[in-house]
Design a protein around this motif. Structure first.
Motif, PDB file in Angstrom:
ATOM      1  N   GLN A   1       0.850  -1.190   0.000  1.00  0.00           N
ATOM      2  CA  GLN A   1       0.000   0.000   0.000  1.00  0.00           C
ATOM      3  C   GLN A   1       0.890   1.245   0.000  1.00  0.00           C
ATOM      4  N   VAL A   2       0.649   2.124  -0.978  1.00  0.00           N
ATOM      5  CA  VAL A   2       1.451   3.329  -1.108  1.00  0.00           C
ATOM      6  C   VAL A   2       0.915   4.409  -0.180  1.00  0.00           C
ATOM      7  N   GLN A   3       1.828   5.012   0.557  1.00  0.00           N
ATOM      8  CA  GLN A   3       1.460   6.140   1.421  1.00  0.00           C
ATOM      9  C   GLN A   3       2.468   7.262   1.237  1.00  0.00           C
ATOM     10  N   LEU A   4       1.966   8.476   1.182  1.00  0.00           N
ATOM     11  CA  LEU A   4       2.798   9.669   1.088  1.00  0.00           C
ATOM     12  C   LEU A   4       2.422  10.583   2.250  1.00  0.00           C
ATOM     13  N   VAL A   5       3.420  11.002   3.001  1.00  0.00           N
ATOM     14  CA  VAL A   5       3.161  11.854   4.167  1.00  0.00           C
ATOM     15  C   VAL A   5       4.015  13.112   4.053  1.00  0.00           C
ATOM     16  N   GLU A   6       3.355  14.249   3.854  1.00  0.00           N
ATOM     17  CA  GLU A   6       4.052  15.525   3.756  1.00  0.00           C
ATOM     18  C   GLU A   6       4.236  16.145   5.130  1.00  0.00           C
ATOM     19  N   SER A   7       5.274  16.943   5.249  1.00  0.00           N
ATOM     20  CA  SER A   7       5.517  17.686   6.485  1.00  0.00           C
ATOM     21  C   SER A   7       6.355  18.911   6.162  1.00  0.00           C
ATOM     22  N   GLY A   8       6.431  19.821   7.137  1.00  0.00           N
ATOM     23  CA  GLY A   8       7.285  20.990   6.993  1.00  0.00           C
ATOM     24  C   GLY A   8       6.551  22.291   6.737  1.00  0.00           C
ATOM     25  N   GLY A   9       5.283  22.234   6.482  1.00  0.00           N
ATOM     26  CA  GLY A   9       4.532  23.460   6.228  1.00  0.00           C
ATOM     27  C   GLY A   9       4.337  24.269   7.514  1.00  0.00           C
ATOM     28  N   CYS A  10       4.329  25.593   7.365  1.00  0.00           N
ATOM     29  CA  CYS A  10       4.097  26.458   8.514  1.00  0.00           C
ATOM     30  C   CYS A  10       3.897  27.896   8.024  1.00  0.00           C
ATOM     31  N   LEU A  11       3.808  28.813   8.952  1.00  0.00           N
ATOM     32  CA  LEU A  11       3.704  30.237   8.656  1.00  0.00           C
ATOM     33  C   LEU A  11       5.118  30.806   8.521  1.00  0.00           C
ATOM     34  N   VAL A  12       5.354  31.517   7.420  1.00  0.00           N
ATOM     35  CA  VAL A  12       6.669  32.103   7.178  1.00  0.00           C
ATOM     36  C   VAL A  12       6.490  33.503   6.608  1.00  0.00           C
ATOM     37  N   GLN A  13       7.444  34.380   6.882  1.00  0.00           N
ATOM     38  CA  GLN A  13       7.367  35.741   6.375  1.00  0.00           C
ATOM     39  C   GLN A  13       7.800  35.821   4.918  1.00  0.00           C
ATOM     40  N   PRO A  14       7.294  36.790   4.181  1.00  0.00           N
ATOM     41  CA  PRO A  14       7.740  36.981   2.792  1.00  0.00           C
ATOM     42  C   PRO A  14       9.262  37.112   2.729  1.00  0.00           C
ATOM     43  N   GLY A  15       9.839  36.464   1.734  1.00  0.00           N
ATOM     44  CA  GLY A  15      11.291  36.441   1.598  1.00  0.00           C
ATOM     45  C   GLY A  15      11.958  35.313   2.354  1.00  0.00           C
ATOM     46  N   GLY A  16      11.205  34.610   3.152  1.00  0.00           N
ATOM     47  CA  GLY A  16      11.765  33.525   3.941  1.00  0.00           C
ATOM     48  C   GLY A  16      11.896  32.229   3.159  1.00  0.00           C
ATOM     49  N   SER A  17      12.422  31.206   3.834  1.00  0.00           N
ATOM     50  CA  SER A  17      12.643  29.901   3.221  1.00  0.00           C
ATOM     51  C   SER A  17      11.976  28.809   4.033  1.00  0.00           C
ATOM     52  N   LEU A  18      11.707  27.706   3.343  1.00  0.00           N
ATOM     53  CA  LEU A  18      11.055  26.570   3.979  1.00  0.00           C
ATOM     54  C   LEU A  18      11.419  25.329   3.190  1.00  0.00           C
ATOM     55  N   ARG A  19      11.542  24.206   3.860  1.00  0.00           N
ATOM     56  CA  ARG A  19      11.754  22.942   3.150  1.00  0.00           C
ATOM     57  C   ARG A  19      10.641  21.968   3.518  1.00  0.00           C
ATOM     58  N   LEU A  20       9.935  21.532   2.511  1.00  0.00           N
ATOM     59  CA  LEU A  20       8.900  20.521   2.688  1.00  0.00           C
ATOM     60  C   LEU A  20       9.486  19.139   2.448  1.00  0.00           C
ATOM     61  N   SER A  21       8.945  18.154   3.158  1.00  0.00           N
ATOM     62  CA  SER A  21       9.360  16.765   2.990  1.00  0.00           C
ATOM     63  C   SER A  21       8.154  15.901   2.663  1.00  0.00           C
ATOM     64  N   CYS A  22       8.395  14.873   1.883  1.00  0.00           N
ATOM     65  CA  CYS A  22       7.361  13.885   1.560  1.00  0.00           C
ATOM     66  C   CYS A  22       7.981  12.512   1.757  1.00  0.00           C
ATOM     67  N   LEU A  23       7.553  11.834   2.810  1.00  0.00           N
ATOM     68  CA  LEU A  23       8.053  10.495   3.107  1.00  0.00           C
ATOM     69  C   LEU A  23       7.160   9.478   2.419  1.00  0.00           C
ATOM     70  N   ALA A  24       7.755   8.642   1.586  1.00  0.00           N
ATOM     71  CA  ALA A  24       7.003   7.649   0.831  1.00  0.00           C
ATOM     72  C   ALA A  24       7.218   6.260   1.394  1.00  0.00           C
ATOM     73  N   SER A  25       6.154   5.471   1.401  1.00  0.00           N
ATOM     74  CA  SER A  25       6.239   4.068   1.775  1.00  0.00           C
ATOM     75  C   SER A  25       5.433   3.258   0.770  1.00  0.00           C
ATOM     76  N   GLY A  26       5.821   2.012   0.600  1.00  0.00           N
ATOM     77  CA  GLY A  26       5.121   1.166  -0.351  1.00  0.00           C
ATOM     78  C   GLY A  26       5.599   1.311  -1.776  1.00  0.00           C
ATOM     79  N   ILE A  27       6.578   2.191  -2.001  1.00  0.00           N
ATOM     80  CA  ILE A  27       7.161   2.368  -3.324  1.00  0.00           C
ATOM     81  C   ILE A  27       8.661   2.542  -3.159  1.00  0.00           C
ATOM     82  N   THR A  28       9.381   2.386  -4.255  1.00  0.00           N
ATOM     83  CA  THR A  28      10.810   2.639  -4.264  1.00  0.00           C
ATOM     84  C   THR A  28      11.040   3.937  -5.015  1.00  0.00           C
TER      85      THR A  28
END
Length: 122
Positions: A1-28
């Motif tokens: 069973q394929v599952q994708l779980v995103e994380s890393g979203g939040c409130l950030v000020q204009p000009g700022g940086s953010l890194r989102l992650s997507c952890l996958a399972s059930g696939i290579t």
């Protein structure tokens, strides 16, 4: 069973940086294309970036030069590095994969994560 779980979203000020992650399972990860999409309130979901099974990347014009998609096969995780964020980047960001992808076209089975909220505001 394929599952994708995103994380890393939040409130950030204009000009700022953010890194989102997507952890996958059930696939290579190294065998599948992975993509990021986003959906702002009242708008249709739009494509942001894709990384093919061979590692080739492509980004939407609206984020080119600011966002970068990458992956770590050992961690089975795809990332979206977002720099110089703008208020118009505010959206729920989704991770997507599928059984077949070629040159912008997904076919066969596709899978989506539940999304992670990114808000860019001062």
């Amino acid at each position: 069973q394929v599952q994708l779980v995103e994380s890393g979203g939040c409130l950030v000020q204009p000009g700022g940086s953010l890194r989102l992650s997507c952890l996958a399972s059930g696939i290579t990860l190294s065998l599948n294309a992975m993509a990021w999409y986003r959906q702002a309130p009242g708008k249709q979901r739009e494509w942001v970036a894709v990384i093919s099974s061979s590692g080739r990347t492509d980004h939407a014009d609206s984020v080119k030069g600011r966002f970068t998609i990458s992956r770590d096969n050992a961690k089975n995780t795809v990332y979206l590095q977002m720099n110089n964020l703008k208020p118009e980047d505010t959206a729920v960001y989704y991770c997507k994969t599928g059984t077949s992808y070629y040159s912008g076209v997904w076919s066969g089975l596709v899978y989506w994560g539940q999304g992670t909220q990114v808000t860019v505001s001062s």
